[in-house]
Design a protein around this motif. Structure first.
Motif, PDB file in Angstrom:
ATOM      1  N   ASP A 142       0.828  -1.211   0.000  1.00  0.00           N
ATOM      2  CA  ASP A 142       0.000   0.000   0.000  1.00  0.00           C
ATOM      3  C   ASP A 142       0.861   1.259   0.000  1.00  0.00           C
ATOM      4  N   ASP A 143       1.925   1.257   0.801  1.00  0.00           N
ATOM      5  CA  ASP A 143       2.825   2.414   0.841  1.00  0.00           C
ATOM      6  C   ASP A 143       3.506   2.626  -0.507  1.00  0.00           C
ATOM      7  N   PHE A 144       3.840   1.536  -1.175  1.00  0.00           N
ATOM      8  CA  PHE A 144       4.514   1.613  -2.473  1.00  0.00           C
ATOM      9  C   PHE A 144       3.656   2.374  -3.482  1.00  0.00           C
ATOM     10  N   ARG A 145       2.394   2.059  -3.545  1.00  0.00           N
ATOM     11  CA  ARG A 145       1.513   2.702  -4.520  1.00  0.00           C
ATOM     12  C   ARG A 145       1.437   4.208  -4.283  1.00  0.00           C
ATOM     13  N   GLU A 146       1.358   4.604  -3.017  1.00  0.00           N
ATOM     14  CA  GLU A 146       1.242   6.025  -2.692  1.00  0.00           C
ATOM     15  C   GLU A 146       2.539   6.777  -2.981  1.00  0.00           C
ATOM     16  N   LEU A 147       3.661   6.152  -2.683  1.00  0.00           N
ATOM     17  CA  LEU A 147       4.948   6.827  -2.807  1.00  0.00           C
ATOM     18  C   LEU A 147       5.439   6.891  -4.249  1.00  0.00           C
ATOM     19  N   ARG A 150       5.101   9.947  -6.579  1.00  0.00           N
ATOM     20  CA  ARG A 150       5.730  11.206  -6.193  1.00  0.00           C
ATOM     21  C   ARG A 150       7.242  11.208  -6.421  1.00  0.00           C
ATOM     22  N   LEU A 151       7.786  10.125  -6.972  1.00  0.00           N
ATOM     23  CA  LEU A 151       9.231   9.991  -7.100  1.00  0.00           C
ATOM     24  C   LEU A 151       9.718  10.271  -8.515  1.00  0.00           C
ATOM     25  N   GLY A 152      11.007  10.635  -8.613  1.00  0.00           N
ATOM     26  CA  GLY A 152      11.650  10.775  -9.904  1.00  0.00           C
ATOM     27  C   GLY A 152      11.990   9.419 -10.492  1.00  0.00           C
ATOM     28  N   ALA A 153      12.510   9.423 -11.714  1.00  0.00           N
ATOM     29  CA  ALA A 153      12.749   8.170 -12.437  1.00  0.00           C
ATOM     30  C   ALA A 153      13.741   7.266 -11.714  1.00  0.00           C
ATOM     31  N   ASP A 154      14.858   7.837 -11.220  1.00  0.00           N
ATOM     32  CA  ASP A 154      15.866   7.011 -10.551  1.00  0.00           C
ATOM     33  C   ASP A 154      15.322   6.397  -9.269  1.00  0.00           C
ATOM     34  N   ASP A 155      14.613   7.204  -8.493  1.00  0.00           N
ATOM     35  CA  ASP A 155      14.049   6.684  -7.248  1.00  0.00           C
ATOM     36  C   ASP A 155      12.950   5.665  -7.522  1.00  0.00           C
ATOM     37  N   GLN A 156      12.191   5.867  -8.600  1.00  0.00           N
ATOM     38  CA  GLN A 156      11.173   4.884  -8.960  1.00  0.00           C
ATOM     39  C   GLN A 156      11.812   3.540  -9.301  1.00  0.00           C
TER      40      GLN A 156
END
Length: 276
Positions: A142-147, A150-156
């Motif tokens: 669930d946390d993964f979907r929310e976060l 909001r992240l950039g490509a590298d963080d994704q």
């Protein structure tokens, strides 16, 4: 001997050479060994090398056993920092790579390896632990979907690698629930921890890999005796100098003889495994 082993030749690790990248032979040697790829020269988070051959095999046939693969070693995997001429420590201490950016850290504790192979506690305790892990994984999903949005490509990309590991954990729990841990062979006892003796540590790790194969818990394993650049000494075979220091022998016959002693000891410690 040749009936039991396949001896491969002509496997020069060209991608472990500099190829224009300067110093860093130790980091490149480990990273390129099973990947056949040139590691990106970085000591930051943007590591990249290639998928190792063991993990290619694990992706193909790992679903046939309880563990897709088993990574063990006598030295812990380093997962951060710079270690060799601008290369990340990750390169020189990880042989197995699930993706070009995700190493598979090796387990050094015989006790923890044993528990992965055969479990610990009774059936009720194992079921309780599995249920707790499953609830944590549900929360992480669930946390993964929310976060992720909001992240950039590298963080994704990094988060996707993490969540892939989470999904694999779910699959491991499902497989463990569908099939009981293998029966422990007669006379085999659970190890207490990491032996102080390097010889005993290696033999114990070798025994566990053999047991993993014997019980068909996995069919794929990597075994790292020491991280690249290790300066371990071997006083039990009368080699008191560090291995790395001796490797810079300058054609000194005495130093070369000690390197030979180490090279003889290493496979012998595996071949004398008590369960082999």
């Amino acid at each position: 001997m040749t009936k039991d082993f396949s001896i491969l030749s002509g496997l020069t690790a060209d991608k472990a050479r500099a190829n224009g990248d300067g110093g860093g032979d130790h980091a490149r040697a480990m990273a390129a060994y099973l990947t056949g790829a040139q590691p990106r020269k970085t000591d930051g988070a943007n590591i990249k090398v290639g998928v190792s051959v063991d993990q290619i095999a694990a992706a193909r046939m790992g679903d046939r056993t309880r563990l897709a693969s088993l990574e063990v070693g006598a030295d812990s995997s380093k997962m951060a920092g710079g270690c060799d001429s601008g290369y990340s420590c990750i390169y020189e201490s990880n042989m197995s790579w699930r993706s070009s950016t995700q190493p598979m850290p090796k387990e050094v504790s015989p006790k923890l390896i044993f528990e992965r192979l055969f479990g610990s506690g009774n059936d009720l305790e194992r079921a309780r632990r599995d249920a707790e892990r499953k609830s944590v994984l549900d929360a992480v999903r669930d946390d993964f979907r929310e976060l992720n949005v909001r992240l950039g490509a590298d963080d994704q990309r990094k988060l996707d690698e993490y969540f892939t590991a989470v999904r694999e954990m779910e699959q491991r729990i499902a497989r463990a629930g569908a099939s009981n841990a293998p029966k422990l062979p007669a006379g085999v006892k659970a190890p207490a921890g990491i032996p102080q003796s390097y010889e005993e540590h290696l033999r114990l790790l070798a025994d566990l890999v053999v047991l993993a194969f014997q019980t068909d818990t996995t069919r794929i394993s990597t075994f790292v005796f020491a991280n690249e650049g290790s300066n371990r000494s071997y006083p039990f075979i009368n080699v008191r100098e560090g291995h790395h220091s001796l490797s810079h022998h300058g054609n000194d016959p005495a130093k070369m003889a000690k390197i030979q002693d180490i090279n003889v000891f290493t496979p012998r410690s595996w071949l004398t495994s008590s369960t082999a």
